[in-house]
Design a protein around this motif. Structure first.
Motif, PDB file in Angstrom:
ATOM      1  N   VAL A 159       0.808  -1.284  -0.072  1.00 33.75           N
ATOM      2  CA  VAL A 159      -0.097  -0.055   0.078  1.00 33.75           C
ATOM      3  C   VAL A 159       0.830   1.389  -0.023  1.00 33.75           C
ATOM      4  N   ARG A 160       0.590   2.009  -0.853  1.00 37.03           N
ATOM      5  CA  ARG A 160       1.370   3.526  -1.014  1.00 37.03           C
ATOM      6  C   ARG A 160       0.490   4.271  -0.954  1.00 37.03           C
ATOM      7  N   LEU A 161       0.423   5.480  -0.142  1.00 34.80           N
ATOM      8  CA  LEU A 161      -0.490   6.650   0.050  1.00 34.80           C
ATOM      9  C   LEU A 161      -0.077   7.862   0.095  1.00 34.80           C
ATOM     10  N   PRO A 162      -0.339   8.726  -0.407  1.00 30.24           N
ATOM     11  CA  PRO A 162       0.330  10.255  -0.537  1.00 30.24           C
ATOM     12  C   PRO A 162      -0.063  10.770   0.928  1.00 30.24           C
ATOM     13  N   VAL A 163       1.222  11.394   1.459  1.00 31.35           N
ATOM     14  CA  VAL A 163       0.711  12.207   2.812  1.00 31.35           C
ATOM     15  C   VAL A 163       1.599  13.322   2.505  1.00 31.35           C
ATOM     16  N   ASN A 164       1.450  13.829   3.946  1.00 32.91           N
ATOM     17  CA  ASN A 164       2.340  15.223   4.213  1.00 32.91           C
ATOM     18  C   ASN A 164       3.065  15.160   5.476  1.00 32.91           C
ATOM     19  N   GLY A 165       2.850  14.145   6.384  1.00 31.69           N
ATOM     20  CA  GLY A 165       3.349  13.890   7.609  1.00 31.69           C
ATOM     21  C   GLY A 165       4.763  13.169   7.079  1.00 31.69           C
ATOM     22  N   THR A 166       5.704  13.318   8.124  1.00 28.15           N
ATOM     23  CA  THR A 166       7.018  12.168   8.190  1.00 28.15           C
ATOM     24  C   THR A 166       6.943  11.216   8.893  1.00 28.15           C
ATOM     25  N   ARG A 167       5.893  10.578   9.977  1.00 28.11           N
ATOM     26  CA  ARG A 167       5.898   9.680  10.742  1.00 28.11           C
ATOM     27  C   ARG A 167       4.568   9.123  10.994  1.00 28.11           C
ATOM     28  N   TYR A 168       3.993   7.947  10.681  1.00 25.42           N
ATOM     29  CA  TYR A 168       2.868   7.613  10.915  1.00 25.42           C
ATOM     30  C   TYR A 168       2.770   6.264  11.668  1.00 25.42           C
ATOM     31  N   SER A 169       1.981   5.911  12.456  1.00 26.62           N
ATOM     32  CA  SER A 169       1.570   4.365  13.091  1.00 26.62           C
ATOM     33  C   SER A 169       0.373   3.923  12.073  1.00 26.62           C
ATOM     34  N   VAL A 170       0.747   2.608  11.640  1.00 32.60           N
ATOM     35  CA  VAL A 170      -0.215   1.842  11.133  1.00 32.60           C
ATOM     36  C   VAL A 170      -0.400   0.499  11.753  1.00 32.60           C
ATOM     37  N   THR A 171      -1.589   0.219  12.288  1.00 35.81           N
ATOM     38  CA  THR A 171      -2.135  -0.906  13.162  1.00 35.81           C
ATOM     39  C   THR A 171      -2.934  -2.008  12.298  1.00 35.81           C
ATOM     40  N   ASP A 172      -2.935  -3.291  12.398  1.00 34.81           N
ATOM     41  CA  ASP A 172      -3.602  -3.988  11.711  1.00 34.81           C
ATOM     42  C   ASP A 172      -4.967  -4.287  12.953  1.00 34.81           C
ATOM     43  N   PRO A 173      -5.923  -5.259  12.318  1.00 37.29           N
ATOM     44  CA  PRO A 173      -7.042  -5.378  13.176  1.00 37.29           C
ATOM     45  C   PRO A 173      -6.976  -6.020  14.480  1.00 37.29           C
ATOM     46  N   VAL A 233       4.147   3.808   3.029  1.00 41.67           N
ATOM     47  CA  VAL A 233       4.422   2.686   2.475  1.00 41.67           C
ATOM     48  C   VAL A 233       4.343   1.649   3.584  1.00 41.67           C
ATOM     49  N   PHE A 234       3.474   0.702   3.276  1.00 38.96           N
ATOM     50  CA  PHE A 234       3.256  -0.452   4.124  1.00 38.96           C
ATOM     51  C   PHE A 234       2.695  -1.652   3.452  1.00 38.96           C
ATOM     52  N   GLN A 235       3.034  -2.720   3.917  1.00 35.56           N
ATOM     53  CA  GLN A 235       2.549  -4.142   3.404  1.00 35.56           C
ATOM     54  C   GLN A 235       1.414  -4.800   4.089  1.00 35.56           C
ATOM     55  N   ALA A 236       0.416  -4.625   3.213  1.00 30.91           N
ATOM     56  CA  ALA A 236      -1.044  -5.075   3.754  1.00 30.91           C
ATOM     57  C   ALA A 236      -1.397  -6.625   3.564  1.00 30.91           C
ATOM     58  N   GLN A 237      -1.929  -7.406   4.276  1.00 31.37           N
ATOM     59  CA  GLN A 237      -2.419  -8.760   4.155  1.00 31.37           C
ATOM     60  C   GLN A 237      -3.879  -8.695   4.181  1.00 31.37           C
ATOM     61  N   ALA A 238      -4.518  -9.500   3.010  1.00 35.10           N
ATOM     62  CA  ALA A 238      -5.907  -9.540   2.799  1.00 35.10           C
ATOM     63  C   ALA A 238      -6.286 -11.198   3.013  1.00 35.10           C
ATOM     64  N   PRO A 239      -7.466 -11.410   3.496  1.00 38.69           N
ATOM     65  CA  PRO A 239      -7.933 -12.772   3.255  1.00 38.69           C
ATOM     66  C   PRO A 239      -8.305 -13.064   2.076  1.00 38.69           C
ATOM     67  N   PRO A 240      -8.612 -14.327   1.901  1.00 38.27           N
ATOM     68  CA  PRO A 240      -9.403 -14.718   0.467  1.00 38.27           C
ATOM     69  C   PRO A 240     -10.767 -14.142   0.298  1.00 38.27           C
ATOM     70  N   MET A 241     -11.057 -13.576  -0.834  1.00 37.97           N
ATOM     71  CA  MET A 241     -12.343 -12.877  -1.024  1.00 37.97           C
ATOM     72  C   MET A 241     -12.998 -12.318   0.128  1.00 37.97           C
ATOM     73  N   GLY A 242     -12.026 -11.416   0.547  1.00 35.48           N
ATOM     74  CA  GLY A 242     -12.519 -10.602   2.196  1.00 35.48           C
ATOM     75  C   GLY A 242     -11.684  -9.372   1.978  1.00 35.48           C
ATOM     76  N   PHE A 243     -11.700  -8.771   3.332  1.00 34.80           N
ATOM     77  CA  PHE A 243     -11.056  -7.478   3.426  1.00 34.80           C
ATOM     78  C   PHE A 243     -10.463  -7.702   4.866  1.00 34.80           C
ATOM     79  N   ARG A 244      -9.270  -6.415   4.976  1.00 29.11           N
ATOM     80  CA  ARG A 244      -8.581  -6.440   6.109  1.00 29.11           C
ATOM     81  C   ARG A 244      -8.463  -4.925   6.284  1.00 29.11           C
ATOM     82  N   THR A 245      -8.821  -4.251   7.387  1.00 30.20           N
ATOM     83  CA  THR A 245      -8.851  -2.915   7.552  1.00 30.20           C
ATOM     84  C   THR A 245      -7.587  -2.544   8.667  1.00 30.20           C
ATOM     85  N   TYR A 246      -6.816  -1.542   8.140  1.00 29.23           N
ATOM     86  CA  TYR A 246      -5.795  -0.917   8.983  1.00 29.23           C
ATOM     87  C   TYR A 246      -6.098   0.490   9.329  1.00 29.23           C
TER      88      TYR A 246
END
Length: 986
Positions: A510-524, A555-568
């Motif tokens: 996942v690559r998302l445009p941002v203007n900050g310099t540090r972010y916290s990304v958490t999985d479900p 930039v972070f690496q996301a994982q998603a289950p088969p025919m389904g979703f995961r929210t970060y």
């Protein structure tokens, strides 16, 4: 019908009886006179000439779909489809002997909706009597080079379902009819066979191939279209039409024609019956000398003809009457109104043994220097947009099923999948995704996809709200490839939902445009996910101009289950210093636990690729070049254009011999930025857990101030000893071997050493030797080749200054958003593996680019009770199985296609039969009834019958009856697609 437990038996029987509109075997009226039963009598001792009245109605080309239907912009081309259908129906009523065939359901669907009850009754009777016959029957006549098989199946299903629902089985086409596409793919023939067609006719094939076939009387053949599917599953009788799809010279009687009408009053000065009759007899006998039976076919029509059908039928009536009158004088020619299926039936009755073809009909040339291989790459932006739209449509279809009725009418408004389904179907047309239309028409195709996508996004939002329990608005950022997304650029806190349409778990960067310099990304589960903030590259800023203001990318690496979703969840962390930008002159070396990549320190170009698991290394130099487009010369006046690829030299010009480089490395991703000049750049990218190397290329605006059109390629030169061989996929499925300067069917006289060796690449191309295989997976359809041993090249972009005289009437010089030329950006994925193991890598990789995860974003914090992870499947399907289709059919019925995605002998591990239990498939749906259907879902599989044909390679082995191991378990053999209609309970 698949057996079912007693408790569901009644439901299943009711389910099957009416789910296809009219119960199969019945129709709105009597069906005793349709299909092959309606064919006219022929004369067994004579040459029977089957006249086929037809019109070829492009679903967009020089005018948009709407303009063609209504007859608008006749200053561009005189064409109005609504008037054609009006006129033909009127004329068919005048004489029961008259026939007409129609092809493009997209147009007929529009026309039918505008007719009153009386006209509909008349048309239904014409269909039931076999006088109005549908051939092909898809939404459009698809391109065969640049289309993906999943989208082709969808558009055929859409058109055939409408015909079945409207008229019943009398409207089911028996013949596939691709009279205009510019070359023919083996996979298309395989699909047509599995859809239940008895035969296939087309108009275009290579001029050398046609000459040989005419001399050998080999214009009709048995096409064995799969090496994996046991005959006759993918066998299709195939015929080459004698005049393309036009009438014989001198016998065109449309208002757009200039041939003289039949003037049969002997008292008038211009009486010409005798002349026309003798000319026709000669034409018929000359054509018969090229074919093997006492039956020949003549296509009496052409582009958008029969707007005044009286002109055609009045003259054809006379032609039949006066030619057949010669039989009393000893003539052995019998002329009749007919259809392609009636002609096919007579060929079948001849009971001959036919030659067998196992390759395809690419590339196509109509003269020595006129190779139709440019359109493989024309309009690269439209090609990727079509591919992305197909991925969105599959997500939309799946979530419509998983979310239930509330997905169409929910908290985010009214959404639907049908708008995008029809737009995608139109985009498969052979002048759409092919890139061979006028610019304003290409814009219209893109607009239709955009409107359809917006409808699907509402549906997706509703379905995700239902499944997750969160009604917060969702945003879909469609310009992430140029780092534009207003929500992420301006929000300190937001969430990212990754929906995976595949039947196996996926990892996705996942690559998302941002203007900050540090972010916290958490999985479900609340666990921190490794992430990095990288500066937006200068090349990206140059492309997007004023459309975004992000300075960085998260930039972070996301994982998603088969025919389904995961929210970060993503949150800005305050008071961190900005990360240093990429450094020029840093060590040019990328390495993770799977791959190692080196660069030449003097040139900045790639120099090697190593697979650390197999301890293999290949020398690999990659650069960008262009071929100067020919503008015609003394040898031939043919220039390059939207259709034709013709370089003026066999040696391409390098954009630059060196690349300026910058390097960036962190725990998530390693990147080398390469600048090859003002209009070509690339990022060589290796993610931490990736087994493939990513090349993100950016090309454009292509400069043409030097007055040369340019065909831009990337070329990879390796140490692999490929021995003149390379391999390309056919419509994204089976792989075909290609040999440079060679055709399996005839002895080739090569006249264009570059263009004559280009082939369509829908998803992958590779070279190999006994030890190594280098595979390149593409994100869209492109043209590619191996011009030298050990080398692969892929055409990325084309900008040309001349029209190529094939009718489009414009140079292929796309203006782009700002008018200074189109900028195209895309990705190539490279893998290196031993040949025996390569398929297990490149097939899933290609699949993941065709069906990409869909990202949706929500501002602010997540609802505390929201469901953050969901899978629509009980478990991931086996690696060999692909979930090709899950879509709502009617009420509580769902269309399901399961596909075995490996070829016979392709993989020691996966090229084996696989069994799937349908009742253990879905996590939230209970399957209570099931019936198997044809590939196009317009026939029950157990009622599908096809003509048997004898091929010159000997009698075909009969396919063994498919025996599934139990009531609900279905077995898939290599390359098999099985289609089911499921009755579900939520």
């Amino acid at each position: 019908m698949v057996p079912c437990p007693f408790a569901a038996a009644t439901v299943l029987l009711l389910f099957r009886a009416g789910v296809l509109g009219f119960p199969l075997g019945q129709g709105p009226h009597s069906t005793t006179g349709c299909g092959y039963k309606s064919c006219p009598e022929t004369q067994p001792t004579m040459l029977n000439v089957h006249l086929v009245p037809h019109t070829h109605d492009d679903v967009g080309w020089l005018k948009t779909v709407d303009q063609y239907y209504y007859g608008e912009r006749n200053d561009i081309q005189h064409a109005g489809v609504q008037y054609i259908l009006d006129s033909v129906v009127e004329q068919l009523q005048q004489d029961p002997a008259r026939r007409f065939i129609y092809v493009e359901t997209a147009f007929f669907f529009r026309w039918w909706r505008q007719q009153n009850a009386e006209t509909r009754k008349i048309v239904t009777e014409l269909v039931n009597q076999g006088r109005l016959e549908f051939v092909n029957g898809g939404w459009c006549m698809s391109d065969e080079a640049t289309t993906h098989y999943s989208a082709v199946i969808d558009q055929m299903t859409l058109g055939l379902r409408f015909l079945n629902d409207t008229f019943g089985p009398c409207a089911r086409p028996r013949v596939a009819w691709h009279i205009d596409p510019f070359g023919h793919a083996r996979e298309h023939a395989s699909m047509f066979a599995q859809m239940g067609y008895d035969g296939f006719f087309f108009g275009r094939l290579d001029y050398q191939d046609k000459k040989r076939r005419m001399e050998a009387r080999d214009m009709e053949m048995l096409w064995r279209a799969s090496e994996s599917l046991a005959p006759p599953t993918a066998d299709l009788f195939t015929g080459v039409l004698p005049n393309g799809y036009n009438p014989p010279a001198g016998f065109c009687w449309d208002q757009s024609c200039s041939d003289p009408p039949i003037q049969d009053d002997p008292n008038l000065e211009d009486y010409n019956v005798d002349t026309i009759v003798q000319k026709f007899l000669k034409v018929a006998n000359d054509q018969a000398a090229l074919y093997r039976t006492n039956h020949i076919i003549m296509t009496m029509g052409s582009d958008f003809q029969y707007e005044n059908a009286n002109l055609w039928y009045k003259n054809l009536d006379k032609l039949i009457r006066y030619v057949n009158a010669q039989q009393s004088q000893g003539s052995k020619v019998n002329v009749l109104y007919s259809t392609p299926s009636c002609y096919l039936q007579e060929l079948h009755r001849a009971n001959l043994t036919w030659s067998v073809k196992t390759d395809d009909f690419f590339p196509y040339a109509d003269n020595a220097h006129d190779f139709w291989t440019g359109y493989f790459s024309s309009r690269p932006a439209l090609k990727i947009y079509e591919r992305i739209s197909n991925s969105l449509l599959q997500v939309c279809n799946q979530l419509e099923v998983l979310g239930g009725p509330s997905s169409r009418r929910g908290p985010h408004g009214d959404g639907d999948s049908e708008t995008l389904r029809r737009a995608m179907a139109v985009a498969q047309h052979h002048d759409a995704v092919s890139g061979t239309e006028k610019q304003h028409v290409a814009n219209d195709y893109a607009k239709r996809l955009a409107i359809g996508s917006a409808h699907c996004q509402v549906l997706v939002s509703n379905a995700l709200s239902k499944l997750s329990g969160s009604d917060a608005p969702r945003v879909y950022c469609e310009s992430l490839n140029i780092s534009v997304c207003p929500l992420t650029e301006s929000s300190d806190e937001f969430s990212v939902t990754v929906y995976n349409p595949l039947s196996r778990p996926v990892g996705w960067a996942v690559r998302l445009p941002v203007n900050g310099t540090r972010y916290s990304v958490t999985d479900p589960s609340g666990r921190e996910v490794d992430s990095q903030v990288l500066p937006v590259s200068q090349a990206t800023k140059d492309i997007r101009r004023d459309r975004g203001h992000a300075t960085n990318e998260l930039v972070f690496q996301a994982q998603a289950p088969p025919m389904g979703f995961r929210t970060y969840s993503v949150s800005l962390l305050q008071n961190w210093p900005p990360r240093a930008p990429p450094l020029p002159g840093a060590p040019l070396f990328l390495k993770n636990k799977y791959l190692s990549v080196t660069f030449d320190p003097d040139t900045g170009l790639l120099s090697s690729l190593s697979n650390l698991e197999t301890k293999q290394t290949v020398q690999l130099k990659q650069n960008f070049y262009w071929y100067n487009a020919s503008m015609g010369n003394a040898e031939s006046l043919q220039p390059s254009g939207a259709y034709i690829f013709r370089p003026n030299s066999s040696t391409p010009v390098p954009v630059s011999l060196t690349a300026k480089t910058r390097s960036l490395q962190n725990p998530v991703v390693q990147e080398v930025y390469q600048q090859f000049g003002s209009w070509v750049s690339q990022v060589v990218r290796l993610y931490e857990d990736s087994r493939e190397l990513e090349l993100e290329w950016t090309v454009g605006p292509v400069p043409v101030r030097d007055l040369f059109g340019k065909e831009v390629i990337t070329r990879l030169d390796t140490s692999i000893n490929s021995s003149g061989l390379f391999y390309t996929d056919s419509n994204g499925r089976e792989v075909l071997e290609r040999r440079r300067d060679f055709r399996p069917t005839w002895v080739l006289k090569q006249t264009e050493p570059i263009a004559g060796n280009y082939y369509p690449v829908n998803s992958r191309i590779y070279i190999k030797d006994g030890e190594q295989q280098l595979t390149v997976v593409t994100d869209r359809s492109q043209g590619g080749s191996s011009i030298q041993d050990g080398s692969l090249e892929i055409m990325l972009h084309r900008r040309l200054l001349l029209d190529d005289y094939r009718g489009v009437g414009e140079a292929l010089s796309e203006p782009g958003e700002y008018g200074d030329g189109l900028v195209a950006r895309g990705r190539l994925l490279l893998t290196l593996a031993p040949p025996a193991a390569a398929a297990e890598t490149h097939r899933p990789l290609a699949e993941s680019l065709v069906l990409q995860p869909l990202l949706s974003l929500q501002a602010g914090r997540l609802h505390p009770n929201a469901l953050l992870e969901f899978s629509g499947l009980q478990a991931a399907l086996p690696p060999a199985v692909h979930l090709l289709t899950v879509s709502q059919w009617d009420g509580d019925s769902v269309l399901l296609r399961l596909e075995h995605q490996f070829q016979v002998k392709e993989s020691q591990t996966h090229s084996q039969p696989v069994t799937v239990n349908l009742q253990k498939l879905f996590s939230t749906l209970t399957v209570v009834g099931v019936s198997e259907m044809s590939l196009a879902a317009n026939q029950w599989k157990d009622e599908m019958t096809r003509m048997d044909w004898k091929g010159s390679t000997g009698e075909k082995p009969l396919q063994k009856e498919q025996r599934d191991p139990s009531t609900w378990e279905v077995t898939l053999k290599p390359m098999e697609i099985r289609t089911f209609l499921l009755h579900i309970r939520r």
